[in-house]
Design a protein around this motif. Structure first.
Motif, PDB file in Angstrom:
ATOM      1  N   LYS A 192     -19.967 -11.451  -4.410  1.00 57.87           N
ATOM      2  CA  LYS A 192     -18.674 -10.866  -4.112  1.00 57.87           C
ATOM      3  C   LYS A 192     -18.798  -9.943  -2.921  1.00 57.87           C
ATOM      4  O   LYS A 192     -19.787  -9.241  -2.767  1.00 57.87           O
ATOM      5  CB  LYS A 192     -18.150 -10.087  -5.323  1.00 57.87           C
ATOM      6  CG  LYS A 192     -17.870 -10.968  -6.517  1.00 57.87           C
ATOM      7  CD  LYS A 192     -17.337 -10.152  -7.653  1.00 57.87           C
ATOM      8  CE  LYS A 192     -17.063 -11.038  -8.851  1.00 57.87           C
ATOM      9  NZ  LYS A 192     -16.582 -10.281  -9.989  1.00 57.87           N
ATOM     10  N   ASN A 193     -17.778  -9.955  -2.085  1.00 61.44           N
ATOM     11  CA  ASN A 193     -17.770  -9.045  -0.939  1.00 61.44           C
ATOM     12  C   ASN A 193     -17.489  -7.640  -1.402  1.00 61.44           C
ATOM     13  O   ASN A 193     -16.641  -7.414  -2.270  1.00 61.44           O
ATOM     14  CB  ASN A 193     -16.724  -9.465   0.082  1.00 61.44           C
ATOM     15  CG  ASN A 193     -17.150 -10.688   0.856  1.00 61.44           C
ATOM     16  OD1 ASN A 193     -18.323 -11.005   0.899  1.00 61.44           O
ATOM     17  ND2 ASN A 193     -16.193 -11.369   1.458  1.00 61.44           N
ATOM     18  N   ASN A 194     -18.175  -6.710  -0.821  1.00 66.36           N
ATOM     19  CA  ASN A 194     -17.948  -5.307  -1.117  1.00 66.36           C
ATOM     20  C   ASN A 194     -16.652  -4.907  -0.427  1.00 66.36           C
ATOM     21  O   ASN A 194     -16.543  -5.052   0.786  1.00 66.36           O
ATOM     22  CB  ASN A 194     -19.137  -4.480  -0.609  1.00 66.36           C
ATOM     23  CG  ASN A 194     -19.075  -3.042  -1.040  1.00 66.36           C
ATOM     24  OD1 ASN A 194     -18.051  -2.562  -1.520  1.00 66.36           O
ATOM     25  ND2 ASN A 194     -20.175  -2.343  -0.842  1.00 66.36           N
ATOM     26  N   PRO A 195     -15.651  -4.366  -1.182  1.00 72.89           N
ATOM     27  CA  PRO A 195     -14.368  -4.065  -0.557  1.00 72.89           C
ATOM     28  C   PRO A 195     -14.458  -2.976   0.512  1.00 72.89           C
ATOM     29  O   PRO A 195     -13.618  -2.903   1.390  1.00 72.89           O
ATOM     30  CB  PRO A 195     -13.495  -3.608  -1.714  1.00 72.89           C
ATOM     31  CG  PRO A 195     -14.395  -3.373  -2.855  1.00 72.89           C
ATOM     32  CD  PRO A 195     -15.680  -4.089  -2.585  1.00 72.89           C
ATOM     33  N   SER A 196     -15.496  -2.126   0.470  1.00 74.30           N
ATOM     34  CA  SER A 196     -15.574  -1.052   1.452  1.00 74.30           C
ATOM     35  C   SER A 196     -16.268  -1.482   2.735  1.00 74.30           C
ATOM     36  O   SER A 196     -16.257  -0.754   3.705  1.00 74.30           O
ATOM     37  CB  SER A 196     -16.298   0.157   0.854  1.00 74.30           C
ATOM     38  OG  SER A 196     -17.632  -0.180   0.556  1.00 74.30           O
ATOM     39  N   SER A 197     -16.892  -2.644   2.757  1.00 68.51           N
ATOM     40  CA  SER A 197     -17.565  -3.084   3.971  1.00 68.51           C
ATOM     41  C   SER A 197     -16.599  -3.878   4.835  1.00 68.51           C
ATOM     42  O   SER A 197     -15.848  -4.707   4.340  1.00 68.51           O
ATOM     43  CB  SER A 197     -18.799  -3.916   3.642  1.00 68.51           C
ATOM     44  OG  SER A 197     -18.418  -5.107   3.022  1.00 68.51           O
ATOM     45  N   PRO A 198     -16.638  -3.618   6.128  1.00 73.51           N
ATOM     46  CA  PRO A 198     -15.711  -4.320   7.019  1.00 73.51           C
ATOM     47  C   PRO A 198     -16.136  -5.769   7.229  1.00 73.51           C
ATOM     48  O   PRO A 198     -17.298  -6.116   7.053  1.00 73.51           O
ATOM     49  CB  PRO A 198     -15.806  -3.528   8.317  1.00 73.51           C
ATOM     50  CG  PRO A 198     -17.164  -2.916   8.281  1.00 73.51           C
ATOM     51  CD  PRO A 198     -17.461  -2.651   6.831  1.00 73.51           C
ATOM     52  N   ASN A 199     -15.190  -6.597   7.612  1.00 74.81           N
ATOM     53  CA  ASN A 199     -15.473  -8.005   7.891  1.00 74.81           C
ATOM     54  C   ASN A 199     -16.207  -8.168   9.210  1.00 74.81           C
ATOM     55  O   ASN A 199     -16.948  -9.119   9.396  1.00 74.81           O
ATOM     56  CB  ASN A 199     -14.182  -8.822   7.921  1.00 74.81           C
ATOM     57  CG  ASN A 199     -13.600  -8.963   6.534  1.00 74.81           C
ATOM     58  OD1 ASN A 199     -14.309  -8.869   5.557  1.00 74.81           O
ATOM     59  ND2 ASN A 199     -12.285  -9.181   6.462  1.00 74.81           N
ATOM     60  N   SER A 200     -15.965  -7.247  10.125  1.00 70.71           N
ATOM     61  CA  SER A 200     -16.634  -7.301  11.420  1.00 70.71           C
ATOM     62  C   SER A 200     -16.861  -5.880  11.920  1.00 70.71           C
ATOM     63  O   SER A 200     -16.237  -4.938  11.452  1.00 70.71           O
ATOM     64  CB  SER A 200     -15.802  -8.090  12.419  1.00 70.71           C
ATOM     65  OG  SER A 200     -14.574  -7.418  12.640  1.00 70.71           O
TER      66      SER A 200
END
Length: 103
Positions: free
Chosen positions: A2-10
Motif C-alpha cells: 500500500k502507498n503511504n498517504p503522506s509520501s508524495p507521488n513525485s
C-alpha cells in the motif's frame, strides 16, 4: 504494498537535494576502541596460530627423536616430558573443538 498517504507521488530534483542536505549524516568512521579491539583480536589470533604451530613441532620432536629427549635425563624429567606432551595434545584438541583454526 500500500502507498503511504503522506509520501508524495513525485519529488523534484531541487526538493530531493534539499532533503538530502538536511538529512543527518551517518557516522561511518571506525572508533579508536574498535580499532584497538580489532588489533588485539588479530594479535591474539596470530599468537594462537604461532603457539599451535610450535606445539605441533614440539610433539613431533618428542615422538620422532626419542634419544634427544631420553639421553641423560632422570626418570622425573622423562615423566615431565610425557605429561607435557599429553597436555599439549589436550590443548590442541581443545583448540580444534573451538573451530578456531578454521577461522
Amino acid at each position: 504494498m500500500k502507498n503511504n498517504p503522506s509520501s508524495p507521488n513525485s519529488i523534484s530534483h531541487k526538493e530531493l537535494n534539499s532533503l538530502l542536505n538536511k538529512a543527518k549524516k551517518e557516522n561511518t568512521s571506525i572508533s579508536p576502541s574498535e580499532i584497538i579491539s580489532s588489533n588485539k583480536n588479530q594479535e591474539f589470533c596470530d599468537l594462537i596460530s604461532s603457539w599451535s604451530e610450535t606445539s605441533r613441532k614440539i610433539l613431533l620432536m618428542l615422538n620422532e627423536n626419542e634419544e634427544l629427549v631420553t639421553k641423560d635425563r632422570s626418570s622425573k624429567s622423562l615423566m615431565a616430558f610425557g605429561a607435557m606432551g599429553a597436555h599439549i595434545n589436550l590443548a590442541l584438541q581443545a583448540l580444534k573443538a573451538t573451530d578456531f583454526d578454521k577461522a
